[in-house]
Design an enzyme around this catalytic site. Structure first.
Site, mmCIF file in Angstrom:
data_model
loop_
_atom_site.group_PDB
_atom_site.id
_atom_site.type_symbol
_atom_site.label_atom_id
_atom_site.label_comp_id
_atom_site.label_asym_id
_atom_site.label_seq_id
_atom_site.Cartn_x
_atom_site.Cartn_y
_atom_site.Cartn_z
ATOM 1 N N SER A 121 0.828 -1.220 0.000
ATOM 2 C CA SER A 121 0.000 0.000 0.000
ATOM 3 C C SER A 121 0.852 1.255 0.000
ATOM 4 O O SER A 121 0.355 2.327 -0.298
ATOM 5 C CB SER A 121 -0.950 0.013 1.193
ATOM 6 O OG SER A 121 -0.382 -0.561 2.317
ATOM 7 N N HIS A 142 -2.278 -2.492 -6.457
ATOM 8 C CA HIS A 142 -2.785 -2.110 -5.137
ATOM 9 C C HIS A 142 -4.308 -2.218 -5.099
ATOM 10 O O HIS A 142 -5.021 -1.396 -5.685
ATOM 11 C CB HIS A 142 -2.315 -0.678 -4.808
ATOM 12 C CG HIS A 142 -2.706 -0.242 -3.442
ATOM 13 N ND1 HIS A 142 -3.021 1.045 -3.120
ATOM 14 C CD2 HIS A 142 -2.849 -0.952 -2.282
ATOM 15 C CE1 HIS A 142 -3.329 1.111 -1.844
ATOM 16 N NE2 HIS A 142 -3.232 -0.077 -1.316
ATOM 17 N N GLU A 154 -5.056 0.146 -8.201
ATOM 18 C CA GLU A 154 -4.018 1.040 -8.715
ATOM 19 C C GLU A 154 -2.922 0.168 -9.331
ATOM 20 O O GLU A 154 -2.465 -0.787 -8.701
ATOM 21 C CB GLU A 154 -3.423 1.885 -7.582
ATOM 22 C CG GLU A 154 -4.414 2.891 -7.012
ATOM 23 C CD GLU A 154 -3.890 3.634 -5.769
ATOM 24 O OE1 GLU A 154 -4.451 4.689 -5.445
ATOM 25 O OE2 GLU A 154 -2.944 3.145 -5.121
ATOM 26 N N ASN A 193 -4.009 6.286 -0.952
ATOM 27 C CA ASN A 193 -3.449 6.339 0.408
ATOM 28 C C ASN A 193 -2.796 7.675 0.721
ATOM 29 O O ASN A 193 -2.634 8.028 1.889
ATOM 30 C CB ASN A 193 -2.461 5.192 0.639
ATOM 31 C CG ASN A 193 -3.187 3.910 1.032
ATOM 32 O OD1 ASN A 193 -4.367 3.959 1.378
ATOM 33 N ND2 ASN A 193 -2.506 2.791 0.967
HETATM 34 N N1 3HC Z 1 -17.830 -9.751 0.781
HETATM 35 C C1 3HC Z 1 -19.147 -9.775 0.552
HETATM 36 N N2 3HC Z 1 -20.032 -8.942 1.176
HETATM 37 C C2 3HC Z 1 -19.524 -8.060 2.050
HETATM 38 C C3 3HC Z 1 -18.154 -7.950 2.326
HETATM 39 C C4 3HC Z 1 -17.283 -8.855 1.657
HETATM 40 N N3 3HC Z 1 -15.972 -8.858 1.871
HETATM 41 N N4 3HC Z 1 -17.961 -6.972 3.240
HETATM 42 C C5 3HC Z 1 -19.153 -6.453 3.530
HETATM 43 N N5 3HC Z 1 -20.115 -7.115 2.827
HETATM 44 C C6 3HC Z 1 -21.556 -6.917 2.862
HETATM 45 C C7 3HC Z 1 -22.059 -6.491 4.231
HETATM 46 O O1 3HC Z 1 -22.104 -7.573 5.132
HETATM 47 C C8 3HC Z 1 -23.415 -5.940 3.901
HETATM 48 O O2 3HC Z 1 -24.336 -6.996 3.864
HETATM 49 P P1 3HC Z 1 -25.740 -6.938 4.716
HETATM 50 O O3 3HC Z 1 -26.544 -5.921 3.956
HETATM 51 O O4 3HC Z 1 -26.273 -8.310 4.621
HETATM 52 O O5 3HC Z 1 -25.379 -6.509 6.099
HETATM 53 C C9 3HC Z 1 -23.216 -5.388 2.477
HETATM 54 O O6 3HC Z 1 -21.939 -5.835 2.029
HETATM 55 C C10 3HC Z 1 -23.254 -3.879 2.372
HETATM 56 O O7 3HC Z 1 -22.596 -3.307 3.463
HETATM 57 P P2 3HC Z 1 -23.143 -2.014 4.175
HETATM 58 O O8 3HC Z 1 -24.572 -2.124 4.493
HETATM 59 O O9 3HC Z 1 -22.229 -1.750 5.325
HETATM 60 O O10 3HC Z 1 -23.115 -0.949 3.032
HETATM 61 P P3 3HC Z 1 -22.145 0.040 2.320
HETATM 62 O O11 3HC Z 1 -23.002 0.509 1.207
HETATM 63 O O12 3HC Z 1 -21.551 1.064 3.200
HETATM 64 O O13 3HC Z 1 -20.958 -0.820 1.660
HETATM 65 C C11 3HC Z 1 -18.573 -0.826 1.862
HETATM 66 C C12 3HC Z 1 -19.902 -1.357 2.395
HETATM 67 C C13 3HC Z 1 -18.432 -1.252 0.389
HETATM 68 C C14 3HC Z 1 -17.461 -1.446 2.669
HETATM 69 C C15 3HC Z 1 -18.574 0.747 1.937
HETATM 70 O O14 3HC Z 1 -18.897 1.144 3.239
HETATM 71 C C16 3HC Z 1 -17.258 1.347 1.549
HETATM 72 O O15 3HC Z 1 -16.960 1.551 0.382
HETATM 73 N N6 3HC Z 1 -16.451 1.726 2.575
HETATM 74 C C17 3HC Z 1 -15.149 2.363 2.335
HETATM 75 C C18 3HC Z 1 -14.131 1.308 2.094
HETATM 76 C C19 3HC Z 1 -12.788 1.889 1.751
HETATM 77 O O16 3HC Z 1 -12.538 3.078 1.783
HETATM 78 N N7 3HC Z 1 -11.842 0.998 1.413
HETATM 79 C C20 3HC Z 1 -10.489 1.392 1.112
HETATM 80 C C21 3HC Z 1 -9.686 1.575 2.345
HETATM 81 S S1 3HC Z 1 -8.014 2.014 1.950
HETATM 82 C C22 3HC Z 1 -7.327 0.558 1.465
HETATM 83 O O17 3HC Z 1 -7.902 -0.480 1.486
HETATM 84 C C23 3HC Z 1 -5.917 0.642 0.998
HETATM 85 C C24 3HC Z 1 -4.971 0.043 1.954
HETATM 86 O O18 3HC Z 1 -3.698 0.064 1.338
HETATM 87 C C25 3HC Z 1 -4.862 0.781 3.281
#
Ligand code: 3HC
Length: 382
Positions: A121, A142, A154, A193
């Site tokens: 990352s 990434h 990425e 990031n």
């Molecule tokens: N597989 C399948 N389903 C999943 C899952 C997975 N891995 N993770 C979550 N879900 C499901 C949930 O359980 C939920 O199901 P439910 O309705 O039965 O409870 C469904 O997906 C939707 O979840 P939410 O109701 O919480 O709804 P959201 O619309 O908020 O979607 C999310 C969830 C996609 C995680 C959204 O909140 C999101 O985009 N969050 C931001 C994530 C982000 O920024 N990621 C990047 C971080 S930085 C990074 O990763 C880089 C690293 O280098 C640091």
């Protein structure tokens, strides 16, 4: 591209298991490798949980989910895992010494045809590539957490990466059904990031300097800045170990990228790693996916101008340094962090001059990290 059949993923943690799953979902044979059976078991349990969710939501049939699960082979022996692999994706923790050891071992057994990719990352692709026997066939891929749901990958070529390797990587990501965005320079934090990690620190400063609760800040981030999660919530979800290690690596290479707050190290040292350990910024009931209760009413009580200003400044840095253009910056934030609107539209709505004035005031009080970037200043005069 048709020559990629077998993929080996090194590391079955938060990212590794998800990358294994989406590769299997795209029809590839996958060897998921880790150093302890308990890690592999946990990775396979997570894959099962995710596939069950996708079946429950009717995105997959049970028969397809079973087939996908069956395409993933959990393997302890590195030589077995690497056998006949066309593509290796390394997703081990962010520690250059660990990566050095891993690639030394990989180089002993990998087939000459195997292309190497790292899901790092923050570590420079050029530096990791130089540790391997094949820097020209080494590229950064990434992914974003959770890889099963986030569309962005990425693609980062290092200085020695050949064009054919970059093309192959882009093609592979498209085959996964994901959206590749090319990072034109191998800079610390790449695109997303460079915005996300400094925001976690800024959220802690905002809490401390303004005496505001985490849920209030997070609600404002979610409902005013149009993030799908609050920043503290997202940090817990990502893991404070990941945030801390990313901070150390980024800051050691570029002092201007981040203004580290000691609380991140403190949480890491105390083992409060976020959702995965039951405690982080917030407390959790268990390890399973859990959300923090946030509301527009709570968000209305806080102006997240400091957070917006820091995001605006880092976004401007990326554009002014030609890491990506504005279109791809906005795409990356939407596809990788789930932003529900354009960052620069939010800035315009709040007022570009207000953001710039705020940065000048913060720079006066807290140091040059906050000095407004030239792109932002020019943007204001457009
Ligand atoms: N597989 C399948 N389903 C999943 C899952 C997975 N891995 N993770 C979550 N879900 C499901 C949930 O359980 C939920 O199901 P439910 O309705 O039965 O409870 C469904 O997906 C939707 O979840 P939410 O109701 O919480 O709804 P959201 O619309 O908020 O979607 C999310 C969830 C996609 C995680 C959204 O909140 C999101 O985009 N969050 C931001 C994530 C982000 O920024 N990621 C990047 C971080 S930085 C990074 O990763 C880089 C690293 O280098 C640091």
């Amino acid at each position: 591209m048709s020559s990629i059949n077998k993929i080996v993923i090194l590391g079955s943690g938060l990212m590794g298991h998800g990358i294994a799953q989406i590769s299997a979902m795209a029809g590839y044979r996958v060897a998921l490798r880790d150093v302890e059976k308990s890690y592999l078991d946990k990775g396979m349990d997570r894959i099962k949980w995710s596939l069950d969710k996708l079946v429950e939501k009717q995105k997959l049939t049970q028969i397809d989910a079973d087939r996908i699960y069956g395409r993933i082979d959990p393997v302890l022996d590195l030589r077995d895992a690497l056998f006949d692999a066309d593509l290796l994706i390394e997703a081990v923790p962010e520690d250059m010494n660990l990566k050095r050891k891993v690639y030394e071992e990989v180089d002993k057994y990998a087939d000459s045809k195997t292309i190497y990719a790292s899901n790092t990352s923050t570590l420079p692709i050029t530096e990791i590539g130089a540790l391997t026997s094949r820097p020209e066939h080494f590229v950064g891929l990434h992914f974003f957490n959770p890889p099963q749901l986030m569309q962005l990958v990425e693609v980062i070529p290092g200085q020695a990466t050949s064009q054919s390797t970059t093309d192959l990587a882009i093609n592979f990501i498209q085959k996964l059904g994901k959206q590749p965005i090319l990072c034109h320079k191998d800079v610390v934090g790449f695109i997303v990031n460079r915005i996300f990690i400094p925001l976690v620190h800024e959220a802690v400063y905002s809490q401390e300097r303004n005496g505001i609760s985490m849920t209030r800040i997070d609600s404002a981030v979610k409902f005013k800045l149009l993030f799908p999660m609050g920043i503290f919530e997202l940090a817990d979800y990502t893991g404070l170990d990941v945030i801390y290690k990313a901070t150390v690596e980024m800051h050691s290479r570029d002092k201007t990228v981040i203004n580290p707050h000691h609380k991140i190290k403190q949480l890491f040292d105390e083992g409060k790693l976020g959702q995965k350990s039951g405690r982080g910024f917030y407390d959790y009931r268990g390890e399973n996916y859990e959300r923090i209760k946030l509301s527009p009413e709570e968000g209305d009580k806080y102006d997240p101008i400091n957070l917006l200003s820091v995001a605006a400044n880092n976004a401007s840095w990326l554009i002014s340094n030609n890491v990506c253009d504005r279109v791809n910056l906005e795409r990356a934030l939407k596809l990788g962090m789930g932003l529900k609107g354009d960052l620069f539209l939010t800035i315009e709505k709040v007022g570009i001059n207000k953001v710039i004035q705020n940065l000048y005031q913060m720079a006066d009080k807290f140091g040059s990290f906050y000095k407004p970037n030239e792109y932002l200043l020019n943007y204001a005069t457009k």
